[in-house]
Design an enzyme around this catalytic site. Structure first.
Site, short mmCIF file in Angstrom:
data_model
loop_
_atom_site.label_atom_id
_atom_site.label_comp_id
_atom_site.label_asym_id
_atom_site.label_seq_id
_atom_site.Cartn_x
_atom_site.Cartn_y
_atom_site.Cartn_z
N LEU A 145 0.82 -1.21 0.00
CA LEU A 145 0.00 0.00 0.00
C LEU A 145 0.86 1.26 0.00
CD1 LEU A 145 -3.05 0.22 -0.07
CD2 LEU A 145 -2.99 0.74 2.39
N CYS A 146 2.00 1.22 0.74
CA CYS A 146 2.81 2.44 0.82
C CYS A 146 3.42 2.75 -0.55
CB CYS A 146 3.87 2.33 1.90
SG CYS A 146 5.05 1.02 1.61
N THR A 147 3.74 1.72 -1.33
CA THR A 147 4.28 1.97 -2.67
C THR A 147 3.23 2.62 -3.56
OG1 THR A 147 5.75 0.08 -2.50
CG2 THR A 147 5.31 0.90 -4.71
N ASN A 191 2.58 6.23 -2.07
CA ASN A 191 3.63 7.25 -1.94
C ASN A 191 4.71 7.21 -3.01
OD1 ASN A 191 2.37 8.04 0.47
ND2 ASN A 191 3.41 6.35 1.53
#
Ligand SMILES: [Zn+2]
Lengths: 443, 534
Positions: A210-212, A215
């Site tokens: 999810l962070c990839t 962000n």
């Protein structure tokens, strides 16, 4: 009967040669006779699961291998993108039941063949339905459905004093394709490796962190996933959940993905890629389906007639570079979750700190469980207790707090039986907890 | 206010229908398929199964050549016939049945035997993209294979008998640009970076990065940084042996962690850099098969008739002579990094590939012009594609089937040393063809002739083996098994072979994926197969 004996004998002359003549490679119990063809045509009952790419081919192949009593189950309707390989369907059939159109095509084309369609889910039938078949063939693209039918066939087995009653074994022939690759296998439930024994053959699905996607996107796929997972629920553009078959929905995702990709200078977002990512599309061609269905139908014929020894038990096919096949014996797993007849033991390092949430995660992520949404119950002091269940909203809300409690806090003891229900299995599985520490402080 | 949202492209019905296969061979592959003309000789069950898997994905047109009439036996094994069509032309009925399955495909038929067509219509077969034949007798097979060999038309010969199947591809020369290998190493050129890449990599001092930047720097930058350090310590040499690479890996693993004190796990991008030491430290080399293509006579001696493939190869050859490497692929694998660092690197690779493709395009255009060919002989997009796949180029030169049949010596002993080799089935099939030529029936066709036919077939096979000077002996049971079939065509076996053969034809038409080279045997009893080069 409209066929005269002579025309019947001629028409099936191809099959009669291999069924009425002895052969050096036939099964030791094979006794050539005209009764074998009679058996195939009058008593042998075959179930085909799936009327898609493999299913259409399977129905044709089985009908021309002499089988007349065939049932087919498929819950899907026909889509335009099926027509490049599912050859029993026409443009005018789009929107109709795959099982019904496929059955009527075969019944019309092969006189005497009686295909019975079932436009529904496999889960809509119980064991009394599945028990009526001699052999079950699967042409499925869903691993969950494959595991479910595998579990069903294992549940039909009878054991007397721990000895398997061979009469209760319904052989399953399973095929799968992806692009120019495929596999076919024969499963004799309780006797040879079942689907669960070899669960690690299925690669886990690719999930982008999810962070990839939020962000640091780098790939066009990251942009598409962002729009699908984060923007869609937030903006809810059509006031409904995302439907990959709705062109308006795909267009919205495409347009937003292009915008996001532009913002980050990421090349390569195309409409085709958007569809592929959103719908998890697996490439498919007619040729691979023809090959794998042909191999499966040959195995059904071998099992039904004993005219040669069946595949033992797994075949891999790939025609990316030349034509390659490889045959090997997949091995039974001595502690298979489904077919091993041995209680499943789950070792717990520290039940004081291990939370129920972690147990649920383990059942979902561990390669030998790979469950989808396991529901957990147990018996404490003679009473049923639901630990967690995500599939029913009211129960989920009532049991959600348990997720953050430790096993000890929930009152689970060393040796406790946990009953696990999941879409991957028609029956409840029992998992026994085994604590590896002695100092368990029960309240 | 905001800029107008990009419009979704209109999807045609055709691209929706073919979506699942366009993901495998692209719009350019589909285009070649839709312009192809395929000929099928003999609409047996196997023949129509092959055509079915070509009609569904959408070949341009097909022509069936078959002089036979539909029989009861045909109905029992062939799905693409009508049960009330007994006695009618098999070519006609099969054409009608097959056409139902895709309205985009055209089809016609010739209700004559292939011998008749060959002797009465000049240049009939050479107008096709591919010719497929099933159940073809030797006396037609041999002249037809010679004719198609001379005409440079690919020829696919198939046979399905009992639980046995055979496919033989005859191609004089076949070229592949997109082989779609299952796995390939990334093409990163870390040992010899071009100037803009080198300058970019040198501008980042990995050891000085703060903790946040450190976790965002691409693995490639890390690897280059420590490679440079390693070279400084080792007199400019790059690590070659396992031990030397271990030293480099240790340097990356022990890289100073910005945050002191607490024990930290190595970041994902550093782990990736360590993994890249396995695949990215080999000096760029030219694969053998590509070098062989560059040294090929077709590449060195171009003529006005040279196809674009060879003109592009000649341009590539000039490029390689000058640069000593293949053009860069231009794609960067995904690696843990922040967006800007990754995209900056990606653009460097992409631009370099564009630049090199431009150079090769200019060379190819010059060559074409010098040969007196028109300007549009080679397009820029074609060259871009060619350069991207330069390391997977394939040229397949087959052999003529007629040679194989007329050769006095056929060296099979290598294969026949293994008593379980499926090559024995090739020998039996050759015997079977000769049996059919001599006796005009299949061995074992009649119930009361099975045993005598076994003896006759064994005799024929023994003669063939001695003609080829092979000393191996065939196990009798295999001959028995083939006589048991008595010419039977088992539908499911034909379905398997039909799928295999159809995909080989698609490979030949699209020039994508590497075709069979050149004979395939399928044994449905054991579910095994083998490929032999004849
Ligand atoms: Zn199992």
């Amino acid at each position: 009967m409209s066929e005269t004996l002579e025309s019947y004998q001629k028409r099936w002359g191809h099959l009669r040669k291999v069924l009425e003549r002895p052969g050096p490679f036939s099964h030791p119990e094979f006794e050539p006779s005209s009764e074998i063809l009679d058996f195939i045509m009058t008593s042998c009952k075959i179930l085909v699961i799936g009327a898609g790419g493999l299913g259409c081919e399977l129905l044709k192949d089985l009908a021309l291998m002499g089988f007349k009593n065939i049932h087919v189950i498929d819950m899907d309707t026909i889509d335009l993108s099926n027509l490049n390989r599912q050859f029993l369907f026409r443009h005018k059939d789009i929107g109709s039941s795959k099982a019904e159109i496929a059955a009527s095509f075969i019944n019309k084309k092969v006189p005497g063949c009686q295909v019975t369609p079932h436009f529904c889910k496999i889960q809509d039938f119980d064991e009394s339905f599945y028990r009526q078949f001699h052999i079950i063939v699967c042409g499925l693209d869903s691993i969950v459905a494959r595991r479910w039918i595998n579990g069903m066939l294992v549940s039909l087995l009878n054991y007397e004093d721990d000895v398997l009653d061979q009469q209760s074994v319904i052989p399953m022939v399973d095929g799968g394709t992806e692009g120019f690759k495929g596999n076919a296998r024969v499963v004799l439930p309780g006797m040879s490796a079942c689907i669960e024994c070899t669960l690690d053959l299925y690669p886990p699905q690719v999930n982008y962190p999810l962070c990839t996607i939020a962000n640091t996107p780098r790939l066009p796929e990251h942009c598409i996933e962002y729009v699908k997972v984060i923007m869609w629920p937030k903006e809810n553009p059509f006031n409904t959940s995302l439907d990959g078959d709705d062109a308006q929905h795909i267009s919205w995702i495409y347009e937003k993905s292009v915008e996001r990709a532009l913002q980050f200078n990421i090349p390569g977002v195309t409409y085709r890629l958007v569809q592929g990512v959103v719908k998890h599309i697996i490439p498919a061609v007619a040729s691979s389906n023809a090959v794998i269905a042909g191999v499966c139908a040959t195995e059904v014929f071998k099992i039904a007639t004993s005219c040669c020894v069946p595949l033992n038990n797994y075949m891999v096919f790939n025609d990316v570079d030349g034509i390659y096949t490889y045959t090997y014996e997949a091995e039974r797993k001595s502690d298979c979750l489904v077919c091993s007849q041995t209680p499943q033991v789950m070792e717990i390092n520290d039940p004081n700190t291990m939370k129920l949430k972690q147990l649920v995660e383990l059942l979902s992520e561990n390669t030998s469980y790979q469950m989808k949404s396991p529901g957990l119950t147990t018996i404490i002091d003679g009473r049923n207790k639901t630990l967690y269940m995500s599939t029913i909203k009211s129960i989920e809300e009532r049991t959600r707090d348990n997720l953050n409690k430790s096993l000890v806090e929930l009152g689970l003891r060393d040796g406790q039986d946990i009953l696990v229900a999941d879409v991957t299995s028609p029956t409840t599985l029992i998992i026994k907890l085994k604590y590896l520490v002695d100092d368990v402080e029960m309240k | 206010m905001s800029s107008p949202a990009p419009k979704s492209p209109e999807q045609t019905d055709k691209s929706k229908k073919y979506d699942r296969q366009l993901r495998l061979w692209g719009d350019h592959g589909q285009n070649l398929l839709e312009n192809s003309k395929v000929c099928l000789i003999n609409a047996t069950a196997l023949g129509t199964e092959i055509l079915k898997s070509l009609i569904l994905p959408g070949i341009g047109s097909f022509t069936i050549v078959d002089g036979e009439k539909v029989t009861e036996e045909d109905i029992g094994s062939n799905f693409f016939l009508e049960s009330d069509s007994i006695g009618l032309s098999r070519a006609q009925v099969a054409t009608q049945c097959l056409l139902e399955h895709n309205p985009d495909v055209r089809g016609d038929y010739i209700d004559e035997s292939p011998e008749h067509v060959m002797s009465h219509t000049q240049d009939f077969f050479n107008k096709f993209t591919v010719v497929i034949a099933t159940a073809l007798p030797e006396k037609v097979l041999i002249p037809l294979s010679k004719y198609l060999w001379e005409s440079n038309v690919p020829f696919v010969v198939c046979r399905s008998i009992g639980f046995l199947g055979y496919i033989r591809l005859q191609v004089k020369e076949h070229t592949v640009i997109e082989a779609h290998p299952d796995s390939e190493n990334p093409d990163l050129r870390l040992l010899s970076p071009w100037r803009s890449l080198r300058e970019h990599l040198e501008s980042i001092d990995v050891a000085l990065l703060d903790q946040k930047s450190r976790s965002h720097v691409p693995a490639l930058v890390i690897l280059f940084y420590y490679l440079t350090k390693y070279k400084e310590l080792n007199g400019g040499l790059v690590p070659k042996t396992r031990q030397e690479k271990d030293i480099l890996r240790k340097m990356i693993r022990d890289s100073p962690v910005a945050d002191e004190g607490s024990i930290k796990l190595l970041e994902e991008n550093f782990e990736e850099a360590i993994r890249y030491t396995n695949t990215c430290l080999a000096p760029p080399s030219i694969p053998h098969n590509v070098q062989a293509i560059l040294d090929d006579d077709c590449c060195k001696n171009l003529t006005q008739n040279s196809p674009p493939f060879w003109i592009m190869c000649a341009a590539l050859r000039e490029f390689v002579e000058c640069e000593e490497t293949l053009p860069i692929k231009g794609s960067l694998p995904d690696m843990a990094a922040d967006t800007t660092s990754y995209i900056t690197l990606q653009q460097l690779y992409h631009r370099q590939a564009e630049l090199q493709a431009e150079i090769i395009y200019r060379k190819a255009s010059d060559i074409a012009r010098d040969l007196g060919l028109p300007m549009d002989t080679i397009t820029q997009n074609e060259v871009k594609m060619f350069c991207k796949h330069a390391s997977e180029l394939q040229v397949i030169r087959g052999s003529c089937i007629a040679d194989e049949y007329e050769r006095t010596r056929l060296d099979l002993s290598f294969y026949l040393e293994d008593p379980d080799s499926l090559m024995f089935y090739y020998v039996i099939l050759r015997g079977l063809e000769r049996f059919i030529s001599e006796f005009n029936t299949y061995p074992g066709q009649f119930d009361d002739q099975v045993e005598p036919d076994v003896l006759k077939l064994k005799g024929i096979i023994g003669k063939l083996l001695s003609e080829w000077s092979c000393s191996q002996v065939l196990r009798d049971e295999r001959v028995h098994e083939v006589c048991r079939y008595g010419g039977a065509e088992i539908h499911s076996v034909s379905a398997v072979l039909g799928g295999c053969a159809a995909h080989e034809v698609i490979k030949l038409i699209t020039h994508q994926y590497k075709p069979l080279d050149n004979a395939f045997i399928y044994d449905a009893i054991s579910s095994n197969s083998a490929t032999f080069c004849l």
